[in-house]
Design a protein around this motif. Structure first.
Motif, PDB file in Angstrom:
ATOM      1  N   GLY A 215     -12.845  52.116 -63.171  1.00  0.00           N
ATOM      2  CA  GLY A 215     -13.060  53.121 -64.210  1.00  0.00           C
ATOM      3  C   GLY A 215     -14.494  53.197 -64.694  1.00  0.00           C
ATOM      4  N   CYS A 228      -7.181  59.746 -57.409  1.00  0.00           N
ATOM      5  CA  CYS A 228      -6.119  58.963 -58.057  1.00  0.00           C
ATOM      6  C   CYS A 228      -4.888  59.853 -58.163  1.00  0.00           C
ATOM      7  CB  CYS A 228      -6.557  58.502 -59.441  1.00  0.00           C
ATOM      8  SG  CYS A 228      -7.028  59.832 -60.560  1.00  0.00           S
ATOM      9  N   VAL A 232      -2.547  58.923 -63.596  1.00  0.00           N
ATOM     10  CA  VAL A 232      -3.769  58.183 -63.929  1.00  0.00           C
ATOM     11  C   VAL A 232      -4.911  59.149 -64.269  1.00  0.00           C
ATOM     12  CG1 VAL A 232      -5.527  56.649 -62.965  1.00  0.00           C
ATOM     13  CG2 VAL A 232      -3.101  56.174 -62.560  1.00  0.00           C
ATOM     14  N   LEU A 236      -6.887  59.357 -67.747  1.00  0.00           N
ATOM     15  CA  LEU A 236      -8.327  59.094 -67.765  1.00  0.00           C
ATOM     16  C   LEU A 236      -9.069  60.259 -68.437  1.00  0.00           C
ATOM     17  CD1 LEU A 236     -10.385  57.695 -64.770  1.00  0.00           C
ATOM     18  CD2 LEU A 236     -11.343  59.264 -66.421  1.00  0.00           C
ATOM     19  N   SER A 239      -8.092  60.526 -72.275  1.00  0.00           N
ATOM     20  CA  SER A 239      -8.611  59.427 -73.091  1.00  0.00           C
ATOM     21  C   SER A 239     -10.129  59.522 -73.185  1.00  0.00           C
ATOM     22  CB  SER A 239      -8.162  58.063 -72.535  1.00  0.00           C
ATOM     23  OG  SER A 239      -8.667  57.840 -71.253  1.00  0.00           O
ATOM     24  N   SER A 240     -10.773  60.000 -72.134  1.00  0.00           N
ATOM     25  CA  SER A 240     -12.226  60.181 -72.198  1.00  0.00           C
ATOM     26  C   SER A 240     -12.590  61.234 -73.240  1.00  0.00           C
ATOM     27  CB  SER A 240     -12.770  60.607 -70.825  1.00  0.00           C
ATOM     28  OG  SER A 240     -12.612  59.563 -69.891  1.00  0.00           O
TER      29      SER A 240
ATOM     30  N   ILE B 235      -7.431  51.045 -65.931  1.00  0.00           N
ATOM     31  CA  ILE B 235      -8.343  52.156 -65.658  1.00  0.00           C
ATOM     32  C   ILE B 235      -8.761  52.829 -66.957  1.00  0.00           C
ATOM     33  CG2 ILE B 235      -8.341  54.503 -64.669  1.00  0.00           C
ATOM     34  CD1 ILE B 235      -7.228  53.119 -62.114  1.00  0.00           C
ATOM     35  N   LEU B 236      -7.838  52.942 -67.899  1.00  0.00           N
ATOM     36  CA  LEU B 236      -8.199  53.504 -69.209  1.00  0.00           C
ATOM     37  C   LEU B 236      -9.278  52.636 -69.870  1.00  0.00           C
ATOM     38  CD1 LEU B 236      -5.677  54.794 -71.870  1.00  0.00           C
ATOM     39  CD2 LEU B 236      -7.840  53.778 -72.477  1.00  0.00           C
ATOM     40  N   SER B 239     -12.655  52.765 -67.788  1.00  0.00           N
ATOM     41  CA  SER B 239     -13.334  54.066 -67.838  1.00  0.00           C
ATOM     42  C   SER B 239     -13.877  54.310 -69.251  1.00  0.00           C
ATOM     43  CB  SER B 239     -12.409  55.200 -67.384  1.00  0.00           C
ATOM     44  OG  SER B 239     -11.303  55.328 -68.238  1.00  0.00           O
ATOM     45  N   SER B 240     -13.170  53.819 -70.264  1.00  0.00           N
ATOM     46  CA  SER B 240     -13.671  53.964 -71.635  1.00  0.00           C
ATOM     47  C   SER B 240     -14.980  53.195 -71.805  1.00  0.00           C
ATOM     48  CB  SER B 240     -12.637  53.455 -72.638  1.00  0.00           C
ATOM     49  OG  SER B 240     -11.494  54.285 -72.620  1.00  0.00           O
TER      50      SER B 240
END
Lengths: 336, 336
Positions: A215, A228, A232, A236, A239-240, B235-236, B239-240
């Motif tokens: 990530g 992915c 997922v 991703l 949450s970004s 991954i969360l 990636s964060s």
């Protein structure tokens, strides 16, 4: 530029025609060769158009469609139960060659199911994937799938990798680096599908497969195409968005934490505004459904007029690049 | 505060004893009642301790362990092939009551496998989960699993929800709101496991289950406990970290974009430094393995001394709160 005709699902998204009609009219003003077909209930759409007396109606047509697909409706129900939905009629215009692309902010699952049913996939593709460019330290990367396919096999991930690579090439990246998103970069890491997909990609000819990316590596720009499953990818992406919003809020709070801070905040405001625009979701709104015999762009359901305009712009760019045809031409080289 | 004894896997992580020894010695200075046992190869550890002539050796012991588990080693190999690894010996100290917690920055999969083998899970728990607090707009939320279990069934997700809820209560949240991470909040959304886990949670007594939360809702603070499988959680989290790093870089770049911007940047530096510290991964480093008969804290493999100190602090807090015993006492009320 020759004329481009885009069919707009005017009833989709959280705000429906109240957002989509103004965004569409703003795009007409911006692109003189653009023609739009707003698909939906004329009784709702026409009064909103009437607020803009100077709009060029020669380039803005309303195509009636009686039904609306709800944001929480099951895709199967949308497919079987609503033959006259705005989404389906808009896709039909693309199938019949009366429009070159369709843009919708509606129910993602329904848009995927209807796109596959109405437009069909390209030969060799089981499921279209949602792809969008996300900003990275190195520029941007194409991330797919973003939520169209929540349960994916290794073969699906493989096809996404091939489509993402070809799309990145078409968009101007030479020999794009393709990676699988994973929880580690070592070979033994990952769930079953990712490990199997890695095996397939290692054997692929002509793809610049570079292995796993994590990530954080994604945002460092370690790959040009990151693959992915849709579960997922969606988490991703959202949450970004949430994290970027939270950081923005905390920056504001820092600049309100005292008199001196307020003054500095006032001075820094133009710089921070520029940064916010660089990272704003509206700037990156508009995900493409790759793998269909036609161009379909999904706008975020919660996008406002600025976001919806970005989605229309992405459709325009794909029309100019002839993306589906070029994808079709290149897929044969790579597919198993 | 009575004395706390923590066993440290001194050989784990990307930097091994070179990071872990200084971090451990700094923590001893910070907490006068803390005792540490550094587990690993004395020939590597002792010379690093010798650099600190004033360290209180009555509170710092070295426990020999000959083997090291590599970061990319298969968990099964670590379990069967290395009876004298630093990780295993450290966990053995907890099992034997010679330490109250174990901290390791080593191979996550191996740490999970060895923890289960050496310490055993609590009754009713199939798999321990990795949990950590992540910052949100509302404060923080407990996110689990963070990567210990990449393939999860609905029952596993259910158990994670129960453990996360109890842990949040123990950490002071009254009636914590528990949510499943999903690609939408509507009931029809999600992959198979998530839908099944939602069914189980809807029937659970005594849990404050609030339904699905999306990636952006998590950062908005919509729930106190957010549950997902370890693939998604990892991954969360990473990636964060990557996105926060990228935004930090872009802010710096804005403040270097001209003479005026440089001056404003100089003024804003203390504010931005404070923000960076609030969001720094080192501040939040140290994930807890919930569901074991003992306290095990996993530090990020790439953590530096500051990050490793955070992990030791988290172990200390869980010792004080008696987390495993309290978890055990509460699990019976909730488990199916």
């Amino acid at each position: 530029m020759s004329a481009s005709i885009i069919a707009i699902d005017a009833m989709g998204g959280d705000f429906g025609p109240h957002c989509i009609v103004p965004a569409s009219i703003a795009c007409l003003a911006e692109y003189p060769s653009l023609h739009l077909v707003l698909v939906g209930q004329p009784s709702l759409i026409e009064p909103l158009i009437a607020r803009y007396p100077h709009v060029d109606r020669a380039r803005l047509r309303v195509e009636p469609a009686a039904e609306i697909i709800a944001m929480d409706e099951r895709p199967a129900q949308a497919l079987r139960g609503k033959p006259d939905s705005s989404m389906r009629v808009a896709l039909g215009l693309v199938r019949d060659g009366r429009a070159q692309a369709c843009v919708s902010a509606g129910n993602t699952g329904a848009l995927m199911a209807l796109s596959r049913y109405v437009l069909k996939t390209l030969p060799g593709i089981d499921r279209p994937a949602m792809v969008s460019a996300i900003p990275t330290e190195a520029g941007s990367c194409q991330l797919l799938d973003l939520g169209a396919n929540v349960d994916c096999s290794a073969e699906h991930l493989y096809q996404f990798a091939v489509m993402g690579a070809v799309a990145a090439e078409v968009l101007g990246v030479a020999r794009p680096r393709v990676a699988l998103l994973n929880v580690g970069t070592e070979e033994i890491k990952g769930n079953q599908q990712v490990k199997l997909a890695a095996n397939l990609l290692q054997q692929a000819q002509g793809l610049n497969y570079i292995g796993f990316v994590e990530g954080d590596g994604l945002y460092r720009g370690e790959a040009d195409v990151v693959v992915c499953d849709g579960f997922v990818g969606n988490i991703l992406l959202k949450s970004s968005e949430g994290l970027a919003g939270m950081i923005g809020q905390r920056i504001e709070a820092q600049f309100r934490s005292g008199l001196g801070a307020r003054l500095i905040g006032l001075l820094a405001r133009p710089l921070l505004r520029r940064l916010r625009q660089e990272l704003a979701p509206a700037q990156h709104n508009g995900a493409s459904f790759l793998g269909l015999q036609g161009i379909v762009i999904k706008s975020h359901g919660a996008a406002g007029p600025e976001g919806f305009k970005s989605a229309i712009r992405r459709a325009l760019a794909e029309i100019e690049e002839n993306l589906p045809q070029r994808l079709h031409g290149r897929l044969g080289e790579h597919l198993l």
